[in-house]
Write a protein that holds these residues in place. Structure first.
Motif, PDB file in Angstrom:
ATOM      1  N   PRO A  14      42.576  79.286  34.853  1.00  0.00           N
ATOM      2  CA  PRO A  14      42.897  78.503  33.659  1.00  0.00           C
ATOM      3  C   PRO A  14      41.663  77.818  33.080  1.00  0.00           C
ATOM      4  O   PRO A  14      40.859  77.253  33.817  1.00  0.00           O
ATOM      5  CB  PRO A  14      43.889  77.453  34.168  1.00  0.00           C
ATOM      6  N   GLU A  15      41.511  77.901  31.758  1.00  0.00           N
ATOM      7  CA  GLU A  15      40.434  77.203  31.068  1.00  0.00           C
ATOM      8  C   GLU A  15      40.899  75.824  30.610  1.00  0.00           C
ATOM      9  O   GLU A  15      40.126  74.886  30.588  1.00  0.00           O
ATOM     10  CB  GLU A  15      39.966  78.005  29.852  1.00  0.00           C
ATOM     11  N   THR A  16      42.164  75.730  30.212  1.00  0.00           N
ATOM     12  CA  THR A  16      42.709  74.495  29.675  1.00  0.00           C
ATOM     13  C   THR A  16      44.098  74.289  30.251  1.00  0.00           C
ATOM     14  O   THR A  16      44.884  75.225  30.345  1.00  0.00           O
ATOM     15  CB  THR A  16      42.831  74.578  28.138  1.00  0.00           C
ATOM     16  N   THR A  17      44.411  73.062  30.635  1.00  0.00           N
ATOM     17  CA  THR A  17      45.730  72.713  31.137  1.00  0.00           C
ATOM     18  C   THR A  17      46.205  71.461  30.423  1.00  0.00           C
ATOM     19  O   THR A  17      45.440  70.514  30.274  1.00  0.00           O
ATOM     20  CB  THR A  17      45.691  72.451  32.658  1.00  0.00           C
ATOM     21  N   VAL A  18      47.468  71.469  29.967  1.00  0.00           N
ATOM     22  CA  VAL A  18      48.057  70.293  29.321  1.00  0.00           C
ATOM     23  C   VAL A  18      49.469  70.086  29.864  1.00  0.00           C
ATOM     24  O   VAL A  18      50.091  71.016  30.366  1.00  0.00           O
ATOM     25  CB  VAL A  18      48.103  70.429  27.777  1.00  0.00           C
ATOM     26  N   THR A  19      49.964  68.857  29.757  1.00  0.00           N
ATOM     27  CA  THR A  19      51.324  68.551  30.188  1.00  0.00           C
ATOM     28  C   THR A  19      51.907  67.462  29.299  1.00  0.00           C
ATOM     29  O   THR A  19      51.169  66.694  28.685  1.00  0.00           O
ATOM     30  CB  THR A  19      51.372  68.108  31.670  1.00  0.00           C
ATOM     31  N   ASP A  20      53.231  67.428  29.254  1.00  0.00           N
ATOM     32  CA  ASP A  20      53.937  66.344  28.564  1.00  0.00           C
ATOM     33  C   ASP A  20      54.754  65.528  29.552  1.00  0.00           C
ATOM     34  O   ASP A  20      55.551  64.694  29.171  1.00  0.00           O
ATOM     35  CB  ASP A  20      54.823  66.887  27.444  1.00  0.00           C
ATOM     36  N   GLY A  21      54.565  65.756  30.848  1.00  0.00           N
ATOM     37  CA  GLY A  21      55.310  65.058  31.882  1.00  0.00           C
ATOM     38  C   GLY A  21      56.532  65.836  32.358  1.00  0.00           C
ATOM     39  O   GLY A  21      57.094  65.536  33.402  1.00  0.00           O
ATOM     40  N   THR A  22      56.939  66.851  31.608  1.00  0.00           N
ATOM     41  CA  THR A  22      58.063  67.714  31.985  1.00  0.00           C
ATOM     42  C   THR A  22      57.593  69.139  32.187  1.00  0.00           C
ATOM     43  O   THR A  22      58.008  69.816  33.119  1.00  0.00           O
ATOM     44  CB  THR A  22      59.163  67.689  30.898  1.00  0.00           C
ATOM     45  N   TYR A  23      56.715  69.599  31.293  1.00  0.00           N
ATOM     46  CA  TYR A  23      56.195  70.961  31.341  1.00  0.00           C
ATOM     47  C   TYR A  23      54.694  70.924  31.577  1.00  0.00           C
ATOM     48  O   TYR A  23      54.015  69.969  31.199  1.00  0.00           O
ATOM     49  CB  TYR A  23      56.468  71.693  30.019  1.00  0.00           C
ATOM     50  N   LEU A  24      54.186  71.978  32.196  1.00  0.00           N
ATOM     51  CA  LEU A  24      52.755  72.155  32.411  1.00  0.00           C
ATOM     52  C   LEU A  24      52.397  73.503  31.815  1.00  0.00           C
ATOM     53  O   LEU A  24      53.069  74.498  32.093  1.00  0.00           O
ATOM     54  CB  LEU A  24      52.427  72.149  33.906  1.00  0.00           C
ATOM     55  N   ALA A  25      51.376  73.531  30.981  1.00  0.00           N
ATOM     56  CA  ALA A  25      50.945  74.796  30.380  1.00  0.00           C
ATOM     57  C   ALA A  25      49.466  74.983  30.635  1.00  0.00           C
ATOM     58  O   ALA A  25      48.701  74.020  30.652  1.00  0.00           O
ATOM     59  CB  ALA A  25      51.227  74.786  28.880  1.00  0.00           C
ATOM     60  N   TRP A  26      49.070  76.247  30.857  1.00  0.00           N
ATOM     61  CA  TRP A  26      47.648  76.539  30.952  1.00  0.00           C
ATOM     62  C   TRP A  26      47.338  77.781  30.151  1.00  0.00           C
ATOM     63  O   TRP A  26      48.186  78.620  29.904  1.00  0.00           O
ATOM     64  CB  TRP A  26      47.157  76.627  32.383  1.00  0.00           C
ATOM     65  N   VAL A  32      48.791  82.589  28.124  1.00  0.00           N
ATOM     66  CA  VAL A  32      49.348  81.240  28.174  1.00  0.00           C
ATOM     67  C   VAL A  32      50.549  81.281  29.111  1.00  0.00           C
ATOM     68  O   VAL A  32      51.405  82.158  28.990  1.00  0.00           O
ATOM     69  CB  VAL A  32      49.787  80.753  26.772  1.00  0.00           C
ATOM     70  N   VAL A  33      50.599  80.354  30.066  1.00  0.00           N
ATOM     71  CA  VAL A  33      51.688  80.269  31.033  1.00  0.00           C
ATOM     72  C   VAL A  33      52.248  78.858  30.989  1.00  0.00           C
ATOM     73  O   VAL A  33      51.489  77.890  30.963  1.00  0.00           O
ATOM     74  CB  VAL A  33      51.193  80.578  32.463  1.00  0.00           C
ATOM     75  N   THR A  34      53.581  78.730  30.986  1.00  0.00           N
ATOM     76  CA  THR A  34      54.222  77.414  31.017  1.00  0.00           C
ATOM     77  C   THR A  34      55.138  77.330  32.226  1.00  0.00           C
ATOM     78  O   THR A  34      55.911  78.251  32.505  1.00  0.00           O
ATOM     79  CB  THR A  34      55.015  77.154  29.727  1.00  0.00           C
ATOM     80  N   LEU A  35      55.020  76.211  32.950  1.00  0.00           N
ATOM     81  CA  LEU A  35      55.792  75.963  34.159  1.00  0.00           C
ATOM     82  C   LEU A  35      56.578  74.666  34.021  1.00  0.00           C
ATOM     83  O   LEU A  35      56.186  73.772  33.273  1.00  0.00           O
ATOM     84  CB  LEU A  35      54.853  75.806  35.373  1.00  0.00           C
ATOM     85  N   ASN A  36      57.648  74.544  34.806  1.00  0.00           N
ATOM     86  CA  ASN A  36      58.314  73.269  34.982  1.00  0.00           C
ATOM     87  C   ASN A  36      57.394  72.438  35.868  1.00  0.00           C
ATOM     88  O   ASN A  36      57.066  72.858  36.989  1.00  0.00           O
ATOM     89  CB  ASN A  36      59.681  73.469  35.640  1.00  0.00           C
ATOM     90  N   LEU A  37      56.937  71.287  35.404  1.00  0.00           N
ATOM     91  CA  LEU A  37      55.972  70.484  36.137  1.00  0.00           C
ATOM     92  C   LEU A  37      56.505  70.042  37.488  1.00  0.00           C
ATOM     93  O   LEU A  37      55.754  69.950  38.456  1.00  0.00           O
ATOM     94  CB  LEU A  37      55.583  69.253  35.303  1.00  0.00           C
ATOM     95  N   HIS A  38      57.792  69.785  37.606  1.00  0.00           N
ATOM     96  CA  HIS A  38      58.361  69.216  38.823  1.00  0.00           C
ATOM     97  C   HIS A  38      58.736  70.263  39.868  1.00  0.00           C
ATOM     98  O   HIS A  38      58.703  69.972  41.064  1.00  0.00           O
ATOM     99  CB  HIS A  38      59.565  68.341  38.471  1.00  0.00           C
ATOM    100  N   THR A  39      59.074  71.486  39.431  1.00  0.00           N
ATOM    101  CA  THR A  39      59.495  72.523  40.381  1.00  0.00           C
ATOM    102  C   THR A  39      58.470  73.645  40.555  1.00  0.00           C
ATOM    103  O   THR A  39      58.528  74.388  41.519  1.00  0.00           O
ATOM    104  CB  THR A  39      60.817  73.179  39.932  1.00  0.00           C
TER     105      THR A  39
END
Length: 139
Positions: A14-26, A32-39
């Protein structure tokens, strides 16, 4: 308490990672991949193909913003143009949209190691790409 919730390894760094507290994207630029931040559950993935690539700009609750570049004939020169995509963080819906063209060459990165920076401040979106700073209003 410091217990590990989850961990993952991806073959593309990953070059860049961002989150909104619920989702994590890189983003790797080409993926581009998006994950559930908690699971850690992967929600969606999108692959870009030359001459296009995309960088993560930022996240607000439930929204992911990407700067999609169209690379010129030489990948080590400036991109030909860039658009801002607004996606649903949970589903990726909107990835196929044409997007909003960025004014004044914003997002048209030059060179292989340009660092993009961006942030949200109230209703303002600030994008710094290469030597260009662009402020957009509204979300």
């Amino acid at each position: 308490n410091g217990d590990q919730l989850w961990s993952t390894i991806d073959e593309l760094e990953p070059e860049t990672t961002v989150t909104d507290g619920t989702y994590l994207a890189w983003s790797t630029g080409i993926q581009v991949v998006t994950l559930n931040l908690h699971t850690g559950q992967q929600l969606w993935e999108h692959d870009w193909h030359f001459p296009e690539e995309a960088d993560l700009a930022m996240m607000s609750p439930g929204r992911l913003y990407l700067v999609r570049h169209t690379i010129g004939p030489n990948p080590y020169t400036c991109a030909r143009h860039a658009v801002l995509l607004r996606l649903d963080a949970a589903t990726g819906n909107g990835a196929a949209d044409a997007g909003q063209p960025l004014p004044g060459g914003a997002g048209n990165d030059c060179g292989p190691n340009v660092e993009d920076r961006s942030f949200l401040l109230g209703p303002l979106m600030v994008l710094q790409t290469g030597s260009t700073i662009t402020v957009l209003t509204g979300r």
